[in-house]
Design a protein around this motif. Structure first.
Motif: not given
Length: 354
Positions: A163-172, A240-249
């Motif tokens: 799902i789309a949210h996996h992009l965020e989960r993968n780096v959190s 984790a919320t504050y240090a969210t990686p950029a979209d490129e990462q």
């Protein structure tokens, strides 16, 4: 000296009182109750490599009271001795399977009985043995690790529901949770040379979550130790919320994980099929097709939107997870794609599925 001693004791007592009040506020008074009742065995067990995995050979029941426009619902979760979701108690994993399914709650079958999930439907559609190793809140990172953990099952096909949210989960370092504290998990991180790898979970989020859900912290010692752990979890969550990686990462992390998933599938002689499962009928992120390479991708957005335009509802009202009709649709579309592409040849099903 007596005055100095009294002053010291006063400072010590006031410091301790402030500490206890701080823990009470941060760990208990400002952590909301969640609309969930859990009965039976624990759904998850802590895993020092992944963070959380399904409790093997277990039976848990989840009850969700009505809130706002969502009705009350309940469902049972049974697992086999490896933690794969199955229809009933006492099931043993086979030595080998035809299809391994990994992913998150959309694939796991949130709010549904196992018989109603697309993985179970797929077993009937393709007359194949299917093991569903998905778990709620997982991303690509945990799905890859679970695939590697169960590679000895030698599946012919691996189906990964993304799902789309996996992009965020993968780096959190924190998986999605009902509570405002970290449910710690493995995640992609980069070293000083810019090389990606999977980092270990930072703490035991399973114990933190389950203890808070059960209210198992009433004795003074547990109240204190759990309270300190919740404060730690809130700090981890905030960081984790504050240090969210950029979209490129995030895109780089997904590409890295999919390459590793493809490599792991190749090593066991399996084909890999990534299936995009739309949230609220939304299209796949633009990053997804860019990172696929030669991996098969089945995007179900068009199929979902087609059924919506025909008047069907494919999501649980007031919740957003795919409903029974959606899982039937997903299994039909996946089975059709697998047949058309020749991704699976079943000569003799390796077990009675489910």
């Amino acid at each position: 000296m007596k005055k100095v001693g009294k002053t010291f004791l006063l400072v010590l007592a006031s410091t301790a009182a402030s500490l206890f009040v701080g823990i009470a506020v941060a760990a208990y008074l400002t952590v909301p109750r969640i609309p969930l009742i859990s009965e039976g065995d624990g759904l998850l067990v802590f895993d020092p490599e992944i963070g959380a995995r399904a409790n093997p050979s277990s039976h848990a029941k989840r009850i969700y009271p009505a809130v706002r426009d969502r009705q009350t619902f309940a469902f049972d979760i049974y697992t086999d001795d490896r933690g794969a979701r199955v229809d009933g108690p006492g099931r043993k994993s086979p030595e080998q399977i035809d299809i391994m399914v990994v992913g998150d709650s959309f694939t796991w079958g949130y709010a549904l009985a196992n018989e109603e999930t697309y993985a179970r439907h797929l077993a009937r559609e393709l007359d194949a043995s299917v093991s569903n190793f998905a778990m709620a809140a997982y991303g690509t990172t945990q799905s890859l690790q679970i695939l590697r953990r169960n590679a000895d099952l030698a599946p012919k096909l691996v189906v990964y529901g993304i799902i789309a949210h996996h992009l965020e989960r993968n780096v959190s370092p924190c998986l999605p949770s009902y509570y405002p504290f970290c449910f710690s998990a493995s995640h992609v991180a980069w070293n000083e040379a810019g090389q990606a790898s999977i980092a270990l979970p930072r703490s035991n989020g399973v114990q933190r979550f389950q203890r808070h859900l059960a209210g198992d912290f009433l004795d003074p010692v547990t109240w204190l130790t759990h309270g300190i752990d919740v404060v730690r979890g809130r700090l981890e969550y905030g960081l984790a919320t504050y240090a969210t990686p950029a979209d490129e990462q995030k895109e780089e992390a997904l590409a890295y994980l999919l390459r590793e998933m493809q490599r792991s599938a190749d090593q066991i002689g399996a084909k890999l099929l990534v299936v995009y499962l739309p949230t609220n009928y939304y299209s796949a992120p633009a990053a997804l097709p860019r990172v696929m390479g030669d991996i098969d991708l089945l995007d179900l957005t068009e199929a979902f939107q087609r059924e919506r335009d025909r008047g069907a509802n494919l999501y649980i009202v007031g919740d957003g997870h795919p409903n029974r009709a959606a899982h039937e649709l997903m299994s039909e579309e996946i089975a059709r794609y697998v047949r058309d592409k020749g991704l699976l040849v079943v000569t003799n099903s390796r077990r009675e599925p489910g």
